[in-house]
Design an enzyme around this catalytic site. Structure first.
Site, PDB file in Angstrom:
ATOM      1  N   GLU A 184     -10.147   4.921   8.285  1.00 21.29           N
ATOM      2  CA  GLU A 184      -8.917   5.640   8.641  1.00 21.29           C
ATOM      3  C   GLU A 184      -9.283   6.805   9.561  1.00 21.29           C
ATOM      4  O   GLU A 184      -9.261   7.973   9.180  1.00 21.29           O
ATOM      5  CB  GLU A 184      -8.182   6.141   7.387  1.00 21.29           C
ATOM      6  CG  GLU A 184      -6.795   6.689   7.724  1.00 21.29           C
ATOM      7  CD  GLU A 184      -6.018   7.163   6.497  1.00 21.29           C
ATOM      8  OE1 GLU A 184      -6.568   7.144   5.392  1.00 21.29           O
ATOM      9  OE2 GLU A 184      -4.845   7.559   6.669  1.00 21.29           O
TER      10      GLU A 184
ATOM     11  N   HIS B 100      -9.559   1.770   1.023  1.00 23.27           N
ATOM     12  CA  HIS B 100      -9.154   2.522   2.221  1.00 23.27           C
ATOM     13  C   HIS B 100     -10.331   2.468   3.197  1.00 23.27           C
ATOM     14  O   HIS B 100     -11.433   2.903   2.852  1.00 23.27           O
ATOM     15  CB  HIS B 100      -8.870   3.979   1.861  1.00 23.27           C
ATOM     16  CG  HIS B 100      -7.513   4.220   1.298  1.00 23.27           C
ATOM     17  ND1 HIS B 100      -7.079   3.651   0.135  1.00 23.27           N
ATOM     18  CD2 HIS B 100      -6.480   4.970   1.759  1.00 23.27           C
ATOM     19  CE1 HIS B 100      -5.836   4.044  -0.104  1.00 23.27           C
ATOM     20  NE2 HIS B 100      -5.449   4.853   0.859  1.00 23.27           N
TER      21      HIS B 100
ATOM     22  N   LYS C 251       1.581  10.683  -5.405  1.00 22.49           N
ATOM     23  CA  LYS C 251       1.607  11.936  -4.645  1.00 22.49           C
ATOM     24  C   LYS C 251       2.877  12.100  -3.805  1.00 22.49           C
ATOM     25  O   LYS C 251       3.023  13.098  -3.098  1.00 22.49           O
ATOM     26  CB  LYS C 251       0.340  12.074  -3.786  1.00 22.49           C
ATOM     27  CG  LYS C 251       0.117  10.968  -2.780  1.00 22.49           C
ATOM     28  CD  LYS C 251      -1.028  11.315  -1.817  1.00 22.49           C
ATOM     29  CE  LYS C 251      -2.404  11.202  -2.391  1.00 22.49           C
ATOM     30  NZ  LYS C 251      -3.221  10.108  -1.810  1.00 22.49           N
TER      31      LYS C 251
ATOM     32  N   ASP D 197       2.539   3.356   2.796  1.00 26.08           N
ATOM     33  CA  ASP D 197       1.585   4.440   2.590  1.00 26.08           C
ATOM     34  C   ASP D 197       2.290   5.674   2.020  1.00 26.08           C
ATOM     35  O   ASP D 197       3.033   5.558   1.069  1.00 26.08           O
ATOM     36  CB  ASP D 197       0.843   4.750   3.890  1.00 26.08           C
ATOM     37  CG  ASP D 197      -0.573   5.294   3.658  1.00 26.08           C
ATOM     38  OD1 ASP D 197      -1.069   5.190   2.526  1.00 26.08           O
ATOM     39  OD2 ASP D 197      -1.177   5.809   4.616  1.00 26.08           O
ATOM     40  N   ASN D 198       2.128   6.818   2.634  1.00 27.76           N
ATOM     41  CA  ASN D 198       2.607   8.067   2.022  1.00 27.76           C
ATOM     42  C   ASN D 198       4.057   8.372   2.376  1.00 27.76           C
ATOM     43  O   ASN D 198       4.531   8.009   3.445  1.00 27.76           O
ATOM     44  CB  ASN D 198       1.740   9.230   2.469  1.00 27.76           C
ATOM     45  CG  ASN D 198       0.303   9.041   2.038  1.00 27.76           C
ATOM     46  OD1 ASN D 198      -0.423   8.263   2.642  1.00 27.76           O
ATOM     47  ND2 ASN D 198      -0.086   9.709   0.976  1.00 27.76           N
TER      48      ASN D 198
ATOM     49  N   HIS E 288       1.497   5.327  -2.139  1.00 25.67           N
ATOM     50  CA  HIS E 288       0.869   6.402  -2.937  1.00 25.67           C
ATOM     51  C   HIS E 288       1.975   7.089  -3.737  1.00 25.67           C
ATOM     52  O   HIS E 288       2.412   8.190  -3.418  1.00 25.67           O
ATOM     53  CB  HIS E 288       0.166   7.416  -2.033  1.00 25.67           C
ATOM     54  CG  HIS E 288      -1.041   6.864  -1.350  1.00 25.67           C
ATOM     55  ND1 HIS E 288      -2.302   6.971  -1.884  1.00 25.67           N
ATOM     56  CD2 HIS E 288      -1.180   6.162  -0.204  1.00 25.67           C
ATOM     57  CE1 HIS E 288      -3.178   6.372  -1.078  1.00 25.67           C
ATOM     58  NE2 HIS E 288      -2.519   5.874  -0.060  1.00 25.67           N
TER      59      HIS E 288
ATOM     60  N   HIS F   8       0.857  -1.200   0.000  1.00 24.63           N
ATOM     61  CA  HIS F   8       0.000   0.000   0.000  1.00 24.63           C
ATOM     62  C   HIS F   8       0.890   1.247   0.000  1.00 24.63           C
ATOM     63  O   HIS F   8       1.464   1.615   1.019  1.00 24.63           O
ATOM     64  CB  HIS F   8      -0.900  -0.043   1.242  1.00 24.63           C
ATOM     65  CG  HIS F   8      -1.871   1.091   1.340  1.00 24.63           C
ATOM     66  ND1 HIS F   8      -3.223   0.892   1.572  1.00 24.63           N
ATOM     67  CD2 HIS F   8      -1.721   2.426   1.288  1.00 24.63           C
ATOM     68  CE1 HIS F   8      -3.835   2.053   1.640  1.00 24.63           C
ATOM     69  NE2 HIS F   8      -2.944   3.008   1.475  1.00 24.63           N
TER      70      HIS F   8
END
Ligand SMILES: [Zn+2]
Length: 448
Positions: free
Chosen positions: A238, A235, A83, A336-337, A80, A78
């Site tokens: 969260e 998602h 971005k 994730d991010n 991103h 997972h």
């Protein structure tokens, strides 16, 4: 101390410690209290020729690992990558999820042309590859009209360019209500054409909103997934609201629709704030529905529990890792991010992710059960044969560390790890951030 790696077709790697969880069944040797088995490994022409008891004498070039740990390629379920690395131009002063969404939306509208997305996406792949990741799934923001076409084009190009080095998968990121209307069939077509997954966010319903609304949306989404033969990646929950129980609704919808594809649910934070009967019911449903749960420990510790006006967070933002695992649910940890408004830091390094999960989730007493969370469990979901398990006849793909146990492994970031693919050490190095300067403007100096 990290050994040097010979450039031979036949290499005898002596004294490596491998978690039994990532080894093929029937491998020789006994596991220690952390589940590590000391073995010798014979590599022949890019493949694992044999797993032998430590101390076996074999001809060929030698590499004495001196007890160093060996892990299969990391898999990041997972991320991103569309971005990532926009932080220098898109900050999130409040540090909240809502603030991150707003900052990202503004940045998308202003900057996300193909050149920009591609430069940042590929930078992320270069980081991940140098750290030893062999497979990654990224979500792709499809909120701003026209963005999906741009970002999926970049995804398809990079998947092609990186084939053979890394498995690169994608899932569309939208609100699940987007699938309610047939006009959005174009997005589903794009997902199918791109070989991606049907994704979405199961927003918590407003108080007073009919729970059947989300049920109907999930039925519609799973109906589309069935008809178009798509896997699903959502998602989910969260937030820290005990009333957010959409994970249970996803599991019920999967069973109600007899959906047979694979469903991954990311985040699932709110279960940590629920009473025991509620979370036990949800965990049971997740197991029965065959969901894979992915926790994002670095980002959710960063983003959840923000106090209005600032202050010290009170909870950890992770799902109930121990309880999920004990119930037999497949659990992965993922990144994730990375360097964006959702998370100011990160380097696409699964050692950092694993270390964060262990520390935040108090996993240190049962480390024999968790190396799969960043290797074989997500790798199997990403289609890696046998989840990349170390096995005779399998590819000689792995990371070799100087660290001999988890305390040494997670105490440092292991910058000198050897990343071996097909029996050869890869020569990739971490990219310099200056490489991004042409697309990501840095903030100007401010007079103080
Ligand atoms: Zn995410």
């Amino acid at each position: 101390m990290i050994p040097s790696w010979p450039r031979d077709d036949r290499i005898h790697v002596a004294n490596v410690r491998i978690p039994s969880q990532v080894l093929a069944e029937g491998a020789p040797g006994l596991a220690d209290e952390d589940g590590l088995v000391t073995l010798d490994l014979v590599i022949e022409r890019g493949h694992v020729g044999a797993l032998l008891p430590a101390g076996s004498l074999v001809d060929g070039a030698g590499c004495d690992a001196d007890g160093g740990m060996l892990l299969p390629p990391f898999a990041d379920l997972h991320a991103h990558l569309d971005k990532g690395h926009i932080f220098p131009r898109a900050r999130n002063p409040e540090g909240t999820l809502a603030g991150a969404r707003a900052a990202t939306r503004a940045d998308t509208e202003r900057h996300w042309r193909e050149e920009d997305v591609e430069a940042r996406f590929e930078f992320a792949l270069e980081c991940a590859y140098a750290h030893g990741t062999g497979a990654v799934r990224t979500h792709i923001d499809c909120f701003v009209p026209g963005q999906a076409e741009v970002s999926f084009a970049v995804f398809r190009r990079l998947r092609e360019r990186w084939a053979g080095r890394m498995v690169v998968e994608a899932a569309a990121l939208v609100s699940t209500d987007l699938y309610d209307t047939p006009e959005n069939g174009a997005l589903v077509d794009l997902i199918v054409e791109s070989g991606a997954r049907l994704g979405g966010i199961t927003y918590r319903l407003d108080p007073g909103e009919d729970p059947l609304l989300l049920d109907r949306r999930l039925d519609r989404l799973l109906g589309l997934a069935k008809a178009r033969r798509l896997d699903v990646d959502l998602h989910v929950d969260e937030n820290g609201a005990p009333s957010s129980t959409t994970l249970a609704q996803v599991a019920e919808a999967v069973m109600r629709n007899a959906y047979e594809g694979h469903v991954v649910c990311g985040h699932c934070c709110s279960m940590s704030m629920q009473d025991e009967p509620t979370y036990r019911r949800t965990i049971g449903l997740a197991r029965d529905a065959g969901l894979t749960i992915v926790s994002l420990p670095m980002v959710n510790q960063f983003l959840q529990g923000r106090i209005d006006g600032g202050g010290t967070p009170r909870w950890r933002g992770i799902p109930l890792l121990h309880e999920l695992k004990a119930a037999g649910v497949n659990v992965a940890l993922a990144s994730d991010n990375c360097r964006d408004p959702y998370h100011a830091f990160g380097d696409h390094d699964m050692i950092e992710v694993f270390g964060a999960g262990v520390r935040i989730g108090h996993l240190e007493a049962e480390l024999d059960r968790w190396p799969s969370s960043v290797t074989t469990v997500p790798a199997a979901v990403l289609g890696v044969p046998e989840g990349g398990r170390i096995r005779p006849g399998g590819p000689a793909d792995f990371q070799l560390f100087g660290a001999r146990d988890y305390s040494e492994l997670l105490a440092r970031r292991q910058p000198d790890r050897l990343v071996i693919r097909g029996g050869r050490r890869i020569d990739a190095v971490l990219p310099d951030y200056r490489k991004l300067d042409r697309v990501v403007a840095r903030s100007k100096a401010i007079a103080t």
